[in-house]
Design a protein around this motif. Structure first.
Motif, PDB file in Angstrom:
ATOM      1  N   TYR A  27      34.523  45.532  38.035  1.00 17.98           N
ATOM      2  CA  TYR A  27      33.883  45.460  39.312  1.00 17.98           C
ATOM      3  C   TYR A  27      32.663  45.600  39.602  1.00 17.98           C
ATOM      4  O   TYR A  27      32.387  46.434  39.909  1.00 17.98           O
ATOM      5  N   SER A  28      32.180  44.896  38.682  1.00 22.71           N
ATOM      6  CA  SER A  28      30.118  45.715  38.509  1.00 22.71           C
ATOM      7  C   SER A  28      29.698  44.811  39.965  1.00 22.71           C
ATOM      8  O   SER A  28      28.780  45.042  40.231  1.00 22.71           O
ATOM      9  N   SER A  29      30.430  43.331  40.224  1.00 24.37           N
ATOM     10  CA  SER A  29      29.273  42.743  40.956  1.00 24.37           C
ATOM     11  C   SER A  29      28.740  43.302  42.449  1.00 24.37           C
ATOM     12  O   SER A  29      30.253  43.966  43.567  1.00 24.37           O
ATOM     13  N   SER A  30      28.202  42.541  43.442  1.00 25.90           N
ATOM     14  CA  SER A  30      27.925  43.458  44.430  1.00 25.90           C
ATOM     15  C   SER A  30      28.791  43.195  45.852  1.00 25.90           C
ATOM     16  O   SER A  30      28.980  42.898  46.617  1.00 25.90           O
ATOM     17  N   SER A  31      29.693  41.391  44.989  1.00 29.93           N
ATOM     18  CA  SER A  31      30.955  41.118  46.084  1.00 29.93           C
ATOM     19  C   SER A  31      31.502  42.099  46.086  1.00 29.93           C
ATOM     20  O   SER A  31      32.618  41.783  46.924  1.00 29.93           O
ATOM     21  N   TYR A  32      31.989  42.815  45.424  1.00 25.12           N
ATOM     22  CA  TYR A  32      33.638  43.518  45.154  1.00 25.12           C
ATOM     23  C   TYR A  32      32.658  45.312  46.023  1.00 25.12           C
ATOM     24  O   TYR A  32      31.554  45.823  46.468  1.00 25.12           O
ATOM     25  N   CYS A  33      33.891  45.350  47.191  1.00 24.25           N
ATOM     26  CA  CYS A  33      33.691  46.758  47.704  1.00 24.25           C
ATOM     27  C   CYS A  33      34.825  47.257  47.156  1.00 24.25           C
ATOM     28  O   CYS A  33      36.337  47.545  46.631  1.00 24.25           O
ATOM     29  N   LEU A  34      34.467  48.836  46.920  1.00 22.15           N
ATOM     30  CA  LEU A  34      35.590  49.963  46.487  1.00 22.15           C
ATOM     31  C   LEU A  34      35.992  51.052  47.154  1.00 22.15           C
ATOM     32  O   LEU A  34      34.972  51.308  48.393  1.00 22.15           O
ATOM     33  N   ARG A  45      49.617  55.362  53.046  1.00 20.76           N
ATOM     34  CA  ARG A  45      48.952  55.221  52.537  1.00 20.76           C
ATOM     35  C   ARG A  45      47.780  55.323  53.414  1.00 20.76           C
ATOM     36  O   ARG A  45      47.036  55.043  54.378  1.00 20.76           O
ATOM     37  N   GLU A  46      46.298  56.728  53.200  1.00 20.43           N
ATOM     38  CA  GLU A  46      45.237  56.335  54.393  1.00 20.43           C
ATOM     39  C   GLU A  46      44.322  56.036  53.603  1.00 20.43           C
ATOM     40  O   GLU A  46      44.231  56.503  52.116  1.00 20.43           O
ATOM     41  N   ARG A  47      43.556  55.533  53.944  1.00 17.17           N
ATOM     42  CA  ARG A  47      41.713  55.401  53.285  1.00 17.17           C
ATOM     43  C   ARG A  47      40.840  57.023  53.082  1.00 17.17           C
ATOM     44  O   ARG A  47      41.275  57.242  54.319  1.00 17.17           O
ATOM     45  N   VAL A  48      40.316  57.136  51.738  1.00 14.30           N
ATOM     46  CA  VAL A  48      39.464  58.386  51.960  1.00 14.30           C
ATOM     47  C   VAL A  48      37.931  58.122  52.215  1.00 14.30           C
ATOM     48  O   VAL A  48      37.750  58.168  53.455  1.00 14.30           O
ATOM     49  N   ALA A  49      37.419  56.954  51.504  1.00 13.48           N
ATOM     50  CA  ALA A  49      36.477  56.374  51.542  1.00 13.48           C
ATOM     51  C   ALA A  49      35.974  55.360  50.883  1.00 13.48           C
ATOM     52  O   ALA A  49      36.438  54.779  50.220  1.00 13.48           O
ATOM     53  N   SER A  50      35.054  54.635  51.242  1.00 12.22           N
ATOM     54  CA  SER A  50      34.734  53.081  51.457  1.00 12.22           C
ATOM     55  C   SER A  50      33.357  53.019  50.586  1.00 12.22           C
ATOM     56  O   SER A  50      32.202  54.064  50.817  1.00 12.22           O
ATOM     57  N   ILE A  51      33.196  52.598  49.763  1.00 11.76           N
ATOM     58  CA  ILE A  51      31.589  52.085  49.499  1.00 11.76           C
ATOM     59  C   ILE A  51      31.367  50.673  49.116  1.00 11.76           C
ATOM     60  O   ILE A  51      32.346  50.168  48.555  1.00 11.76           O
ATOM     61  N   TYR A  52      30.574  49.889  49.911  1.00  8.64           N
ATOM     62  CA  TYR A  52      30.265  48.675  50.591  1.00  8.64           C
ATOM     63  C   TYR A  52      29.679  47.075  49.009  1.00  8.64           C
ATOM     64  O   TYR A  52      28.381  48.709  48.900  1.00  8.64           O
ATOM     65  N   GLY A  53      29.616  46.255  49.156  1.00 15.40           N
ATOM     66  CA  GLY A  53      28.706  46.304  47.965  1.00 15.40           C
ATOM     67  C   GLY A  53      26.940  46.123  47.967  1.00 15.40           C
ATOM     68  O   GLY A  53      26.597  46.099  46.945  1.00 15.40           O
ATOM     69  N   GLY A  54      26.562  47.098  49.389  1.00 15.79           N
ATOM     70  CA  GLY A  54      25.129  46.989  49.657  1.00 15.79           C
ATOM     71  C   GLY A  54      25.179  48.042  49.293  1.00 15.79           C
ATOM     72  O   GLY A  54      23.471  48.596  49.431  1.00 15.79           O
ATOM     73  N   GLY A  55      26.194  48.790  48.893  1.00 12.68           N
ATOM     74  CA  GLY A  55      26.136  50.687  49.358  1.00 12.68           C
ATOM     75  C   GLY A  55      26.612  50.976  50.379  1.00 12.68           C
ATOM     76  O   GLY A  55      26.130  52.684  49.655  1.00 12.68           O
ATOM     77  N   SER A  56      26.173  50.252  51.433  1.00 13.05           N
ATOM     78  CA  SER A  56      26.508  51.549  52.639  1.00 13.05           C
ATOM     79  C   SER A  56      28.380  52.283  52.572  1.00 13.05           C
ATOM     80  O   SER A  56      28.825  51.659  51.010  1.00 13.05           O
ATOM     81  N   ILE A  57      28.518  53.310  53.108  1.00 14.69           N
ATOM     82  CA  ILE A  57      29.121  53.740  52.658  1.00 14.69           C
ATOM     83  C   ILE A  57      30.234  54.634  53.637  1.00 14.69           C
ATOM     84  O   ILE A  57      29.208  54.966  55.651  1.00 14.69           O
ATOM     85  N   PHE A  99      37.251  41.967  47.648  1.00 12.14           N
ATOM     86  CA  PHE A  99      36.090  41.162  47.405  1.00 12.14           C
ATOM     87  C   PHE A  99      35.973  41.557  49.037  1.00 12.14           C
ATOM     88  O   PHE A  99      36.505  41.596  49.928  1.00 12.14           O
ATOM     89  N   CYS A 100      34.422  41.693  49.300  1.00 13.64           N
ATOM     90  CA  CYS A 100      34.171  42.051  50.365  1.00 13.64           C
ATOM     91  C   CYS A 100      34.366  41.419  51.634  1.00 13.64           C
ATOM     92  O   CYS A 100      34.654  41.629  53.040  1.00 13.64           O
ATOM     93  N   TRP A 101      34.082  40.105  51.488  1.00 19.01           N
ATOM     94  CA  TRP A 101      34.767  39.453  52.406  1.00 19.01           C
ATOM     95  C   TRP A 101      36.391  39.067  53.246  1.00 19.01           C
ATOM     96  O   TRP A 101      36.565  38.307  53.408  1.00 19.01           O
ATOM     97  N   ASP A 102      37.759  40.596  52.190  1.00 22.18           N
ATOM     98  CA  ASP A 102      38.505  39.829  52.304  1.00 22.18           C
ATOM     99  C   ASP A 102      38.448  40.904  52.838  1.00 22.18           C
ATOM    100  O   ASP A 102      37.791  42.151  52.988  1.00 22.18           O
ATOM    101  N   SER A 103      39.592  40.995  53.897  1.00 22.85           N
ATOM    102  CA  SER A 103      40.580  42.077  54.683  1.00 22.85           C
ATOM    103  C   SER A 103      41.056  43.002  54.220  1.00 22.85           C
ATOM    104  O   SER A 103      40.919  44.399  54.356  1.00 22.85           O
ATOM    105  N   GLU A 104      42.106  43.094  52.915  1.00 22.62           N
ATOM    106  CA  GLU A 104      42.366  43.666  52.499  1.00 22.62           C
ATOM    107  C   GLU A 104      42.315  44.117  50.951  1.00 22.62           C
ATOM    108  O   GLU A 104      42.246  43.607  50.189  1.00 22.62           O
ATOM    109  N   TYR A 105      42.208  44.881  50.592  1.00 21.82           N
ATOM    110  CA  TYR A 105      42.393  45.701  49.537  1.00 21.82           C
ATOM    111  C   TYR A 105      43.832  45.185  48.494  1.00 21.82           C
ATOM    112  O   TYR A 105      44.536  45.819  48.872  1.00 21.82           O
TER     113      TYR A 105
END
Length: 118
Positions: A27-34, A45-57, A99-105
């Motif tokens: 998952y090293s590509s910037s195409s992935y959001c984590l 289940r609840e989301r705690v935090a995200s980091i996006y492909g460009g580095g925004s949080i 993938f950052c263009w997907d709506s769901e993890y």
């Protein structure tokens, strides 16, 4: 092959800190959001935090202000630093990717348990 492997969970007293790690192989590509999610027994289940492909949080939910998400691109590892832990933070914590263009993890690790005692 893509794989998400969490570690760093454990038992801690209220007010303590833990740092969770997620080895995000493939998952090293910037195409992935984590992101980090958590799920407590009997709760959604609840989301705690995200980091996006460009580095925004961004941060979500009741842990905002007490957690920091970060990413080591060289190690392809995602971190979640958690401070001032409360008993209500007790949950299974999961690392997730999309993938950052997907709506769901849609890629998930097995989770790491965090237990906070009062």
């Amino acid at each position: 092959q893509e794989q998400l492997v969490e570690s760093g969970g454990g038992s801690v007293q209220a007010g303590g800190s833990l740092r969770l790690s997620c080895e995000a192989s493939g998952y090293s590509s910037s195409s992935y959001c984590l992101a980090w999610f958590r799920q407590a027994p009997g709760k959604e289940r609840e989301r705690v935090a995200s980091i996006y492909g460009g580095g925004s949080i961004d941060y979500a939910g009741s842990m905002r202000g007490r957690v920091t998400i970060s990413r080591d691109n060289a190690k392809v590892t995602l971190y979640l630093q958690m401070n001032s832990l409360k008993p209500e933070d007790t949950a299974m914590y999961y690392c997730a990717a999309r993938f950052c263009w997907d709506s769901e993890y849609n890629h998930w690790g097995q989770g790491t348990q965090v237990t906070v005692s009062s």
